[in-house]
Design an enzyme around this catalytic site. Structure first.
Site, PDB file in Angstrom:
ATOM      1  N   ILE A  12       0.837  -1.210   0.000  1.00 51.49           N
ATOM      2  CA  ILE A  12       0.000   0.000   0.000  1.00 51.49           C
ATOM      3  C   ILE A  12       0.870   1.258   0.000  1.00 51.49           C
ATOM      4  CG2 ILE A  12      -1.911   1.212   1.112  1.00 51.49           C
ATOM      5  CD1 ILE A  12      -2.682  -1.443   2.445  1.00 51.49           C
ATOM      6  N   ILE A  59      11.552   2.209  11.495  1.00 45.63           N
ATOM      7  CA  ILE A  59      10.783   3.248  12.221  1.00 45.63           C
ATOM      8  C   ILE A  59      11.143   3.245  13.704  1.00 45.63           C
ATOM      9  CG2 ILE A  59       8.781   3.389  10.675  1.00 45.63           C
ATOM     10  CD1 ILE A  59       7.253   1.587  12.736  1.00 45.63           C
ATOM     11  N   THR A 133      -6.082  -1.164  10.331  1.00 46.75           N
ATOM     12  CA  THR A 133      -6.879  -2.203   9.681  1.00 46.75           C
ATOM     13  C   THR A 133      -8.228  -2.406  10.367  1.00 46.75           C
ATOM     14  OG1 THR A 133      -6.927  -4.610   9.384  1.00 46.75           O
ATOM     15  CG2 THR A 133      -5.523  -3.821  11.102  1.00 46.75           C
ATOM     16  N   ASP A 134      -9.180  -2.970   9.625  1.00 47.54           N
ATOM     17  CA  ASP A 134     -10.477  -3.303  10.238  1.00 47.54           C
ATOM     18  C   ASP A 134     -10.364  -4.531  11.149  1.00 47.54           C
ATOM     19  OD1 ASP A 134     -10.122  -5.266   8.276  1.00 47.54           O
ATOM     20  OD2 ASP A 134     -12.114  -5.037   7.386  1.00 47.54           O
ATOM     21  N   GLU A 135      -9.226  -5.255  11.058  1.00 49.10           N
ATOM     22  CA  GLU A 135      -9.099  -6.488  11.839  1.00 49.10           C
ATOM     23  C   GLU A 135      -9.055  -6.221  13.341  1.00 49.10           C
ATOM     24  OE1 GLU A 135      -6.588  -9.545  10.296  1.00 49.10           O
ATOM     25  OE2 GLU A 135      -6.674  -8.740   8.269  1.00 49.10           O
ATOM     26  N   ARG A 223     -14.891 -11.084   3.678  1.00 50.10           N
ATOM     27  CA  ARG A 223     -14.063  -9.884   3.825  1.00 50.10           C
ATOM     28  C   ARG A 223     -14.665  -8.778   2.969  1.00 50.10           C
ATOM     29  NH1 ARG A 223     -12.802 -12.776   7.259  1.00 50.10           N
ATOM     30  NH2 ARG A 223     -10.799 -13.684   7.766  1.00 50.10           N
TER      31      ARG A 223
HETATM   32  N1  NAD Z   1      -2.962  -5.055   2.950  1.00 53.98           N
HETATM   33  C1  NAD Z   1      -4.158  -4.802   3.457  1.00 53.98           C
HETATM   34  O1  NAD Z   1      -5.163  -5.350   2.998  1.00 53.98           O
HETATM   35  C2  NAD Z   1      -4.322  -3.810   4.591  1.00 53.98           C
HETATM   36  C3  NAD Z   1      -5.609  -3.423   4.965  1.00 53.98           C
HETATM   37  C4  NAD Z   1      -5.762  -2.462   5.978  1.00 53.98           C
HETATM   38  C5  NAD Z   1      -4.650  -1.927   6.586  1.00 53.98           C
HETATM   39  N2  NAD Z   1      -3.418  -2.332   6.224  1.00 53.98           N
HETATM   40  C6  NAD Z   1      -2.261  -1.691   6.888  1.00 53.98           C
HETATM   41  O2  NAD Z   1      -1.607  -0.904   5.919  1.00 53.98           O
HETATM   42  C7  NAD Z   1      -0.210  -0.866   6.177  1.00 53.98           C
HETATM   43  C8  NAD Z   1       0.549  -1.320   4.938  1.00 53.98           C
HETATM   44  O3  NAD Z   1       0.130  -2.647   4.617  1.00 53.98           O
HETATM   45  P1  NAD Z   1       0.745  -3.428   3.375  1.00 53.98           P
HETATM   46  O4  NAD Z   1      -0.265  -4.406   2.938  1.00 53.98           O
HETATM   47  O5  NAD Z   1       1.306  -2.450   2.391  1.00 53.98           O
HETATM   48  O6  NAD Z   1       1.947  -4.205   4.091  1.00 53.98           O
HETATM   49  P2  NAD Z   1       3.257  -4.808   3.465  1.00 53.98           P
HETATM   50  O7  NAD Z   1       3.633  -5.941   4.364  1.00 53.98           O
HETATM   51  O8  NAD Z   1       3.105  -5.053   2.006  1.00 53.98           O
HETATM   52  O9  NAD Z   1       4.329  -3.634   3.618  1.00 53.98           O
HETATM   53  C9  NAD Z   1       4.850  -3.221   4.837  1.00 53.98           C
HETATM   54  C10 NAD Z   1       6.111  -2.407   4.567  1.00 53.98           C
HETATM   55  O10 NAD Z   1       6.622  -1.966   5.842  1.00 53.98           O
HETATM   56  C11 NAD Z   1       8.028  -2.175   5.860  1.00 53.98           C
HETATM   57  N3  NAD Z   1       8.444  -2.348   7.252  1.00 53.98           N
HETATM   58  C12 NAD Z   1       8.187  -3.402   8.073  1.00 53.98           C
HETATM   59  N4  NAD Z   1       8.738  -3.192   9.289  1.00 53.98           N
HETATM   60  C13 NAD Z   1       9.338  -1.964   9.230  1.00 53.98           C
HETATM   61  C14 NAD Z   1      10.049  -1.181  10.172  1.00 53.98           C
HETATM   62  N5  NAD Z   1      10.284  -1.620  11.407  1.00 53.98           N
HETATM   63  N6  NAD Z   1      10.511   0.024   9.779  1.00 53.98           N
HETATM   64  C15 NAD Z   1      10.305   0.476   8.523  1.00 53.98           C
HETATM   65  N7  NAD Z   1       9.647  -0.231   7.587  1.00 53.98           N
HETATM   66  C16 NAD Z   1       9.162  -1.428   7.940  1.00 53.98           C
HETATM   67  C17 NAD Z   1       8.250  -3.414   5.022  1.00 53.98           C
HETATM   68  O11 NAD Z   1       9.582  -3.503   4.545  1.00 53.98           O
HETATM   69  C18 NAD Z   1       7.232  -3.213   3.903  1.00 53.98           C
HETATM   70  O12 NAD Z   1       7.786  -2.458   2.853  1.00 53.98           O
HETATM   71  C19 NAD Z   1       0.015  -1.773   7.394  1.00 53.98           C
HETATM   72  O13 NAD Z   1       0.089  -0.958   8.516  1.00 53.98           O
HETATM   73  C20 NAD Z   1      -1.225  -2.650   7.440  1.00 53.98           C
HETATM   74  O14 NAD Z   1      -1.517  -3.023   8.757  1.00 53.98           O
HETATM   75  C21 NAD Z   1      -3.213  -3.260   5.234  1.00 53.98           C
END
Ligand code: NAD
Length: 352
Positions: A12, A59, A133-135, A223
């Protein structure tokens, strides 16, 4: 003006950065640890774009984040960085606690110190937007109303519990320290650059590879699905106009059972990439033992975002899923690099 985006090499985050720079010129500082889920190739089109600066880091590294904030002086920090895969959180929760809870805490501490150092006008314009997330709301029965922002938190997996904890920290930093925060809680996303361990890209990949399409349990887990670019537009809208300290549910009004999603993918593939033997990809579907503690149903009520901020998704599930299948068919090199692990070598070369 500049924004700092964490987790920008993930699914995302990368879509967000690409869309952001496609529609405006405000520079982006990207911070990503490049875990297995971080893929710099997602941002390859920005390699020589001077509006984008990529920083490899955590982070949770306070010194690094302090330095970045002091040097680039962003007007907003958007936190996408997380461990995000439920199955991985069941096998090994530790990384989820470290990044999603401790990491978010350290990030908040750095941001709080930076925000306190800003002149008044910059201080009141500053935003910290936390992507969640909605989870966190747990699981719904089949006749329950969809999750509203007022639902209580009932996370059921180590992943959702760690995200819930991070949401609480973000909320507390607003109430205790006045930090100008916004939180979004979104349903399942799908679209380009999705790591093929998650349902939709996994099914597309396995279907094309002639492998089984694994479905947990009876496949009736429901979902809500949102096209990733609609999630990105919702985040931009909340960043622009969200009320400080508030949370906004983001969803697509697209409740689907997993098995129906897989059937839809097979049907689109049958049309777009028919098998030479004329058989349907549906024949590759295989039911496997269910995930422990598998939530039965999520549904998101995104009416607050629509009512208060005028946001609506641009895609229906039918239009978004077809775009997604086409993207995977057109980007088989990207998929091959991810599934072979070659994207890790590419990162190694970048940072040799
Ligand atoms: N994918 C979904 O359907 C969904 C839905 C709702 C919310 N989210 C939230 O959106 C956000 C992004 O989700 P996503 O699907 O892109 O996840 P993803 O796993 O594809 O990407 C996560 C990114 O964060 C980076 N990362 C992990 N730990 C890190 C750290 N300590 N410091 C810096 N970077 C770090 C990873 O390298 C990766 O590039 C998350 O917070 C997730 O909870 C995801």
């Amino acid at each position: 003006m500049t924004i700092l985006v964490t987790g920008s090499a993930g699914f995302i985050g990368a879509n967000f950065v690409l869309d952001w720079l496609a529609i405006n010129d405000e520079p982006v500082i990207s911070l990503d640890k490049l875990t297995y889920a971080g893929n710099l190739q997602n941002l390859a089109s920005l390699e020589s774009d001077e509006r984008h600066t990529f920083v490899h880091g955590d982070i949770g590294d306070g010194d690094l984040v302090d330095r970045l904030l002091a040097e680039y002086r962003p007007r907003a920090v958007l936190n996408f960085a997380a461990e995000s895969h439920v199955d991985r959180s069941i096998r090994g929760p530790e990384d989820f606690i470290q990044t999603n809870i401790v990491g978010t805490f350290r990030l908040l501490e750095s941001v709080r110190a930076y925000w306190n150092s800003l002149p008044d006008a910059d201080k009141s314009a500053f935003r910290f937007l936390h992507v969640s997330t909605d989870e966190v709301y747990g699981s719904l029965g089949s006749n329950d109303p969809a999750f509203k922002e007022s639902n209580k938190y009932e996370p059921n997996s180590p992943y959702s519990a760690s995200k819930a904890a991070s949401d609480h920290l973000v909320r507390a930093y607003h109430h205790t320290y006045g930090l100008p925060v916004l939180t979004t809680n979104c349903s399942n996303n799908y679209g380009p650059y999705h790591f093929p361990e998650k349902l939709i890209p996994l099914v597309i990949h396995n279907a094309l590879a002639g492998k089984p399409l694994p479905i947990y349990g009876d496949g009736q887990q429901i979902r809500d699905w949102l096209y990733v670019k609609d999630h990105c537009s919702a985040i931009r809208r909340v960043l622009d106009a969200g009320q400080l300290g508030e949370t906004y549910n983001v969803g697509g009004w697209n409740e689907k059972a997993n098995i129906d999603v897989v059937h839809t993918l097979c049907d689109i593939l049958d049309q777009e990439k028919p098998k030479t033997d004329g058989r349907s990809y549906r024949e590759q579907i295989t039911f496997v033992k269910d995930r422990p503690g598998h939530d039965r149903r999520y549904a998101i009520d995104a009416s607050r975002l629509e009512r208060e901020l005028g946001w609506k998704p641009a895609e229906t599930f039918e239009t978004g899923i077809r775009k997604t299948v086409r993207w995977y068919l057109d980007n088989q090199d990207w998929v091959a690099n991810v599934t072979s692990g070659a994207y890790r070598e590419w990162v190694g070369k970048q940072y040799a």
